[in-house]
Structures are given as C-alpha cells and as structure tokens.
Write a protein that holds these residues in place. Structure first.
Motif, short mmCIF file in Angstrom:
data_model
loop_
_atom_site.label_atom_id
_atom_site.label_comp_id
_atom_site.label_asym_id
_atom_site.label_seq_id
_atom_site.Cartn_x
_atom_site.Cartn_y
_atom_site.Cartn_z
N ASN A 665 0.83 -1.21 0.00
CA ASN A 665 0.00 0.00 0.00
C ASN A 665 0.86 1.26 0.00
OD1 ASN A 665 -2.17 -1.69 0.14
ND2 ASN A 665 -3.01 -0.85 2.03
N PHE A 700 -3.61 8.69 -1.11
CA PHE A 700 -4.60 8.07 -0.23
C PHE A 700 -4.50 8.69 1.16
CE2 PHE A 700 -3.69 4.81 -3.43
CZ PHE A 700 -4.97 4.54 -3.89
N ASP A 702 -5.48 7.13 4.02
CA ASP A 702 -5.47 6.14 5.09
C ASP A 702 -4.53 5.00 4.73
OD1 ASP A 702 -7.22 5.38 2.99
OD2 ASP A 702 -8.10 3.84 4.28
N ALA A 704 -5.06 1.86 4.74
CA ALA A 704 -5.69 0.80 3.96
C ALA A 704 -5.89 1.20 2.50
CB ALA A 704 -7.03 0.42 4.57
N ASN A 705 -5.56 2.45 2.15
CA ASN A 705 -5.72 2.97 0.79
C ASN A 705 -7.16 2.87 0.32
OD1 ASN A 705 -2.48 2.15 -0.77
ND2 ASN A 705 -3.02 3.41 0.98
N THR A 706 -8.09 3.19 1.24
CA THR A 706 -9.52 3.15 0.92
C THR A 706 -10.01 4.50 0.41
OG1 THR A 706 -9.86 1.49 2.64
CG2 THR A 706 -11.81 2.67 1.85
N TYR A 707 -9.51 5.57 0.97
CA TYR A 707 -10.01 6.91 0.66
C TYR A 707 -9.00 7.64 -0.23
CZ TYR A 707 -13.22 5.88 4.44
OH TYR A 707 -14.16 5.29 5.24
N THR A 708 -9.44 7.98 -1.44
CA THR A 708 -8.57 8.61 -2.44
C THR A 708 -8.67 10.12 -2.38
OG1 THR A 708 -8.84 6.70 -3.90
CG2 THR A 708 -8.03 8.74 -4.90
#
Length: 771
Positions: A665, A700, A702, A704-708
């Motif tokens: 990530n 990103f 976060d 976890a690379n969830t929010y771009t």
C-alpha cells in the motif's frame, strides 16, 4: 490548570522588566556610531548588469547582506568602520572575488561575477560549520530573501511549497489547518502529527517540544533572512527527527537604523500586519519585529456534505520577536532572542477549536579564533500552553456534541555547542547537545448523553536527549567529501497517569525506557570541470516518538487516533546519487534517492462508522520511498527567469506482520508525482511579477488505501511595484483557477481554499539613506 496559572504569573512578572531593558537597549544603540553607506554595482564578465545577486559585507561589526537591483546597482549601510571591510557577490552559479574597502573608497565598488570553480556555498545544514569548506554531498535547495518575498503566498509553509518535494501531512495551508497536522514530509517519507524533518532556527530546533509539529507563524516574516532545505537523513549531525532532512531558517540579524511596515488585506476577511525596527551601532544592535494575522477562513467540508454544524476554519495569531546583538570583538558576537506566539484557531465546527501560547528563548555566542577556527554556543528554552476541544457530529451534520477537552503544558531546556578547526585540506567539526522536555496532558472526557464531564486523565512525562558528533571534511583535487558519526541517548522517563473517578487515585506508571542510537553518514562529491559535479552519500537516521504520540489521543475532523506508550524509535537507512550543472544561463540538478524506514510510527486503521474513523498509532513494520527529484533554474540572472521542480516518489509499505494486507500500500498522503514551476519577470519601472504553478498526483488518506485524494493543479500570482524611495504595492492571488484540492477524507471530504485575493502596501525607511 496549575501550569497555565504559573506561566501567566511568570509572564506578568517579567513584562515591566522587559520594557525597561528594551528601552535601555534602544537608548544605548541610538548613541552609537552612525552607519556608513557602501554603494556599487554587480556585473558579469561581459559587463552586463546582474540583478538579484547577494552582496555580503563582512567587517569588524559583523556581517550584513543585500541584493543587487535590476540594473545591478546596490547599496548598504554598514553599522561599523568600513576600513578593511570585504565585499563579495554571489548567485546560485556565479561568485566574485572578495574586495576589500580602503579608507575613503566606499562608493562605486564594482563586483565582477565568474563561474564558480569550486562549490563554496556551505550552510549550517550541510556541515554544521560556519567556515567556507569544500562542497559536500548534500542535496540542498536554497530560498533567498527575494525567493520568499516574491512567491505568491502569505504563510511560510506555503512559500516552501516551491520545493517540489515539500508537503505537510495534510495538503492544506497552516492558514486554516490544525497544528497537529502540520508535520513535514520530504522525499515521500510522509508524516503524522510529528514531522520527519527537523526545522532549525539558528541551530535551535523549532519542532514542537510536545508534538513534533511546526508552528509556521512563530517567527515574524520580516525576521527571516533565508531558508535552506537539505534533503536526506541529517541525524549524523542533529539527532532525532531528521529522517527526511533538515530545514534551516536563517534569522535576520539587526542592522543599521531602519523601519519596515507591511499591511495586507483581502478576501475571507483576511488581514496581515508585519513590522520591523532596527537600531545599530558599532557594538550594540537591536531588532524588534511583529506580525498580526487574521482570517475568517472558509468552510473546509465539501459543500455537498456540509451542514449547520460546519463553520469556517480560521486563525487569529500574533508573533513578536526581540533580538539584541553585542559585538564583543571582531568575529565574536553574543546575542539574546525572545520570541512569542499567541494563536487561536477554529477547526471547521463550532466546538472544535484549539489555541497555543508559546514563548521561546535563545542565548548564543558565535566566535572566531583566527582564520581557521570557529564555534557556536547556544542555550535555549521554551514554555508552551496548548488547548483543544473535540466533538462528535451526527451523520446529517445538523448537530454537534462536545466529547473531550485537552490542556497540554510543555517546558523545554537545551544547550548545544560545536567547533570547527580548518586544517586544510581537512577540517574537523565536533559538537554536542542536550534537550530536556517535561509535559503534562490533562484530559476531561464529556458524556454525549448528559453533556457533563465523565472523568479525567492527567498524564505527565519527561524526555531527555543527549548526543555528540564528530565530522571530518576533506578536499583534494576535484574530490571532496565528509564522514560523520553521531551517538545519541534518547530517554522516556517519569510517565504516570492519574484517572478519576476512582476510590483511591493511584497513578498508572509506564516503565522508563532508553535507547542508544548511532547515526553515521558518508558523502563524496566530484567536480567535473568548472560547471558540473556528481555526488553520492549513504546514511543512517532516526526519530524518537514524541510525547504526543506516546500519551495523547488526537482528533482531526471525525478521525480519532489513539496514543501508544509502547512505541519505539523509527530507524532509517538511505542513499542517494546525484549530479548538477551550473552555468550563467541555467542550473540543473537531479538526484535519485532510496530510503527505508523500519518501525515507522503510523496511524493504523482500527474501526469505522458512517461518520467516524478510529486509528491507533503503531510501529508499522517497514516502509520504503525511492524516486527522483529534479530542479532547473533558467536565466537566473536575467529580468525574466523560470524555475522548475519535479519529484517522483514510490513510497510503499514493505513489511507489516500485524496486517499483511497493508504490504504494497501507498504511504498515506504521499503522491507519486509532484511538480512546481515559477515564472518571474522584473523591471526597474514595471515592477516584479511571479506566476507559480503547483501540481500533485492522487494520494490516499489512510493506511488501507480506501479513501482517495484526487490529483490537483493550482496556479498563483503575485505582483509588486515600487514607487518613490520607500513605498511599494503588492497583489497576491491564490488559487487563480478556483480549483479546490482534496485535503482529507476523515471520512468526510474536506477541501482546500477557494480563490483568495489580497492587496497591500509596504513602507521601508533607512536612517542612513535619509541623510
């Protein structure tokens, strides 16, 4: 809280004494020797005028600097005797021979610039030496007084963004951003609240003693001379926090009698007032400077999501500075500095606010023994009170409830000393330093259901850093290099937490911990002809977790990050290989870098709801950032010039056994690509115009690379016109295209500032010039 009362009482007690001392200093300086006017011009070998060259005057009363005008002319008022005074002019790629002023020849000095045969521009960040030593393998980026003044931005952190690799933890400006998200990221190493880059002012750390973030409005704007950014690990000379590099803020020293006033105002109910006054004599000199900055700000929450709970994020801040210099003898300067910051912020909702009161003190002596030995001694301290309030907001953002109040008191004391002995072709630099930090974090949780205090937690702790280093710098033929080694002892001590309500309040003790850390560095540089060089270096560096990371729970928006008292120091290993070319019409530099950080402190995702995110600080295995940084200056001495910067950083998680799915990530808030450009035009009659562009790839928010965070492009403009001998007008236009960048997803999307226009009027008066 008790620490607040003691601090306020102490401040009140010293105010009358401080006023008397300053009055006596001004009276003494006013009766001292009048400054002497030195005038001349700077040209190149073809006889053409060279604008914006730095002219340095060194003599019995110390060193002062000025810049040549568009026609190459310059003048300065030296506060002491001019007989034996030496003048030297430099640009990023050219330099003149030193010229000595003889009795009765203080006018019509001509300084002729030639290509730099051997790199002689050495800053405190490259060798921690004040001697002109051979060049060493450090990638540096220097911002002169002109670079800082002309860049279209009002805040210091925004001005530093003309370096492509510079970014804060959040993309937003310190104009509206919570201090706890103002840590620095260089070379894609990222940051949390704490900065992975060390900021120095006159060899004294400026990173917040408790949290490691930077107060960018601490030093008044007119009290800053120039800034140097040195990328790559710097722990071999400076110890903790220099994983990504060192930023050296060179303060302005008091000169002859002068007065400066700058008034700005514009959109978002923004106003800025900056003043400076100097008095100078043969031995005693005094500088007073102050800033007052206010803005109503803007609502950071995205318009499609904002509700009644959202209000503009804003700041009101005042900074003041006093410096008294006394020339004990030629080459021996003693000084005393006092700096105060008072700051209040609203963080985008009615309840979420924070405020800082920070006093900083520095006493020092710069000494010279002949032409081969120099040294510095610094004694410094700070006293800080910080408060912050936190809240919970419902999904519709129609209501807000107070959840916690925090008060932090931190006191710091420190000392450093270093000495340099030039044994050409070898120079030795030795030094040591110590810092002792004590802090108390007082938290009062509030029940959402009842709106009443539901308990308290009072944590006190102490940190101590002791370190020493030795560095050898050598040159032979076209080769030069430096080998350095530093040993540090970092200790966390006396940590105890009281919680209530309890039947019998007993503290929870955290065991003391100490680490011994070694930080070596080797750098080599090879000159290739008169214009080019190649360099390489390898290093180890470290950063000890701050007390904020160890003991304090923080919140930005609806994202809460829990403390972790078991955090260990971050350790970095890195190397770089670069080359540069310098010529009258262009300078080019490029560096490939590779840095690996073991046990990096990161905010690791724990859980989330539709309106909130919970993280916890952890030593996240290992991260690696590798890539390239490029810089080019075109026509740096001409009326029209340009500067381009680019960074590519492949920054990823490479190990993390606790959550293997994080491997590969991206590091949060770090884009792969960053780009900056400036186009400057200057004319004696038309004035000066700077157009600045800045672009960033997506990132990103976060682990976890969830929010771009989407990529963005921003265009800014500044213009200045001088009229008369003393006046000038300025126009600033930030975000000309009105494209607001994504700042954070917590998980609510927040945005950067819309278009902001400001205009202002400046006045400069020189007592010597008026005669």
């Amino acid at each position: 809280m008790p620490f607040s009362v003691r601090s306020s009482a102490a401040i009140s007690a010293v105010r009358p004494l401080r006023s008397v001392v300053l009055a006596l200093l001004f009276a003494a300086a006013a009766g001292a020797q009048s400054p002497q006017r030195i005038a001349g011009r700077v040209r190149d070998t073809a006889g053409a005028a060279v604008p914006s060259a730095t002219v340095t005057a060194r003599g019995a009363a110390g060193t002062i600097k000025t810049l040549s005008r568009a026609d190459g002319s310059f003048d300065l008022d030296y506060p002491g005797p001019t007989t034996g005074l030496t003048l030297r002019a430099t640009t990023p790629s050219l330099e003149s021979e030193s010229q000595t002023i003889q009795a009765g020849s203080s006018g019509n000095v001509v300084l002729t610039l030639h290509p730099t045969a051997i790199e002689q521009q050495v800053t405190v960040t490259t060798t921690r030496s004040s001697l002109n030593l051979p060049g060493t393998a450090n990638t540096t980026y220097a911002l002169t007084t002109r670079d800082l003044a002309e860049y279209p931005a009002s805040q210091l952190d925004d001005k530093l963004r003309q370096h492509a690799g510079f970014e804060l933890f959040r993309r937003s400006s310190s104009r509206v951003q919570n201090p706890t998200s103002q840590g620095i990221s260089l070379r894609g190493l990222g940051s949390t609240a704490a900065s992975r880059t060390l900021v120095l002012e006159d060899n004294v750390p400026m990173n917040d003693a408790f949290g490691g973030w930077i107060h960018w409005d601490e030093v008044p704007a007119m009290a800053i001379d120039e800034i140097t950014l040195a990328s790559g690990g710097g722990s071999d000379l400076y110890g903790s926090s220099a994983l990504g590099g060192v930023i050296d803020v060179a303060p302005a020293m008091p000169t002859h009698a002068r007065a400066d006033v700058n008034l700005m105002g514009g959109g978002q109910d923004t106003s800025f007032a900056s003043i400076r006054g100097d008095l100078g004599g043969e031995h005693l000199r005094q500088l007073l400077a102050g800033d007052d900055y206010r803005t109503a700000g803007y609502i950071p929450t995205a318009p499609s999501l904002a509700g009644p709970a959202d209000v503009p994020a804003n700041v009101h801040s005042q900074a003041g500075r006093s410096e008294t210099d006394y020339l004990l003898s030629p080459g021996n300067r003693a000084f005393l500095v006092g700096n105060v910051l008072n700051e209040a912020r609203n963080n985008g909702t009615r309840i979420q606010t924070n405020a800082t009161r920070l006093w900083r003190y520095i006493a020092g002596d710069d000494w010279t023994a002949g032409s081969r030995a120099t040294g510095r001694v610094r004694l410094f301290g700070s006293d800080e009170n910080y408060r912050q309030s936190f809240s919970s907001i419902n999904a519709a953002r129609t209501s807000e409830s107070l959840t916690r109040l925090q008060y932090v008191g931190a006191q710091e004391l420190g000392a450093s000393a270093d000495a340099t002995l030039d044994l050409s072709p070898i120079a030795l630099v030795l030094g040591s330093d110590v810092r002792d930090i004590r802090a108390t974090d007082f938290e009062t949780p509030v029940s959402i259901a009842t709106g009443k205090v539901s308990g308290l937690a009072d944590t006190s702790a102490r940190q101590r850093f002791v370190g020493g280093f030795v560095e050898a710098v050598a040159a032979r033929g076209g080769w030069s290099g430096a080998l350095s080694l530093r040993v540090d002892s970092a200790s966390n001590m006396d940590a105890r937490t009281y919680t209530a309500p309890t039947a019998i309040p007993q503290p929870t003790l955290t065991p003391d911990r100490s680490e011994i850390i070694t930080s070596p560095r080797l750098g080599l540089l090879r000159r290739i002809g008169p214009h080019a060089n190649i360099h390489a270096s390898v290093f180890r560096a470290f950063r000890t977790p701050t007390m904020n990371e160890l003991y304090r729970t923080g919140q930005v928006g609806q994202e809460t990050t829990q403390a972790n008292s078991q955090l260990l120091s971050e350790r970095a290993t890195g190397w770089e290989l670069g080359a540069s070319y310098e010529a009258p019409l262009a300078t080019l530099s490029g560096t490939y870098f590779w840095t690996q950080i073991n046990r990096p402190v990161s905010a690791v995702f724990v859980s989330q709801t539709s309106t909130s995110i919970l993280n916890k600080r952890q030593n996240l295995g290992q991260i690696v950032s590798q890539g390239t940084e490029l810089h080019m200056d075109l026509f740096p001495r001409r009326a029209v010039s340009a500067a381009l910067g680019y960074q590519y950083a492949h920054a990823v998680v490479t190990q993390f056994s606790a959550q293997p799915d994080l491997v590969g990530n991206w590091i949060p808030q770090v884009p792969r690509q960053s780009f900056t450009a400036q186009l400057r035009a200057a004319g004696e009659r038309a004035g000066e115009v700077t157009l600045a562009a800045r672009a960033s790839g997506h990132a990103f928010d976060d682990s976890a690379n969830t929010y771009t965070l989407r990529s963005f492009f921003e265009l800014d403009l500044s213009a200045r016109h001088d009229f008369g001998r003393n006046w000038s007008v300025t126009l600033l236009m930030d975000n000309l295209l009105n494209q607001r960048p994504d700042v954070a997803r917590t998980p609510i999307l927040t945005l950067g500032s819309p278009l902001l226009a400001e205009g202002g009027l400046s006045f400069h008066w020189s007592g010597a010039a008026a005669r």
